[in-house]
Scaffold this active site. Sequence first.
Site, mmCIF file in Angstrom:
data_model
loop_
_atom_site.group_PDB
_atom_site.id
_atom_site.type_symbol
_atom_site.label_atom_id
_atom_site.label_comp_id
_atom_site.label_asym_id
_atom_site.label_seq_id
_atom_site.Cartn_x
_atom_site.Cartn_y
_atom_site.Cartn_z
ATOM 1 C CB CYS A 35 15.541 3.678 -30.121
ATOM 2 S SG CYS A 35 14.725 2.490 -31.471
ATOM 3 N NE ARG A 173 18.895 -15.170 -2.611
ATOM 4 C CZ ARG A 173 19.200 -16.605 -2.113
ATOM 5 N NH1 ARG A 173 19.509 -17.875 -2.504
ATOM 6 N NH2 ARG A 173 18.985 -16.654 -0.304
ATOM 7 C CB CYS A 177 14.888 -19.275 -2.453
ATOM 8 S SG CYS A 177 15.054 -17.445 -1.086
#
Length: 216
Positions: A35, A173, A177
């Site tokens: 595509c 990530r 946290c």
Amino acid sequence: MQEDDTANPGMLWVLEGEQLWQQAAGEAGRSCQDCHGAATSMRGVAARYPAFDTGRSRPVDLAGRINICRTGHQRASPLGHEAPDMLALTAFVAHQSRGMPVVPDQDPRIEPFRENGRRIFEQRMGQLDLACSSCHQAHAGNRLGGSAITEGQVNGYPLYRMEWQSLGSLRRRLNNCMIGIRAEPFPEDAPEMVDLELYLTARGAGLPIETPAVRP
């Protein structure tokens, strides 16, 4: 290490993504290349994501856009953000924009979602009663447990983190946290994650794409 492609471990995922770009997938038996043509057609794409998707009436991140292509055009199953093939594809596509400045989507329809991202960034949560801004805004540049507190910029994702010994997505990530402040992480498909990424991207407008970045 990050600047040297022969030493940057994240380049292993970029090379894998290059193979996946050319590989047919799903019931349609189509590849990304069928595509989109050469991967150079993707230059600048990662720099403007997350972007508003009219069909879903809300913004999607780069992985979300890849899954839209997979389910709609390749008729393949969607991939999770931490799935090996998704990490490889997002790393490969984002790598095409390396060095280009982050340019947040300016579609006015996206503003309510970006504002929600700002609210999440400033919202205290978890048993430690901390917000993203408590560390990455109020104390950016200081140190915590011997590690530098950064501004929380997202222009290098997916990135190789020494702590992980692997490539990882921004969602990984963010969830790390949240676990660190003893808050319940958002589910894999939570739209709040895209909203938060929208706001973080706006904070880093103009920074160069570094994918695949390398962090401690």
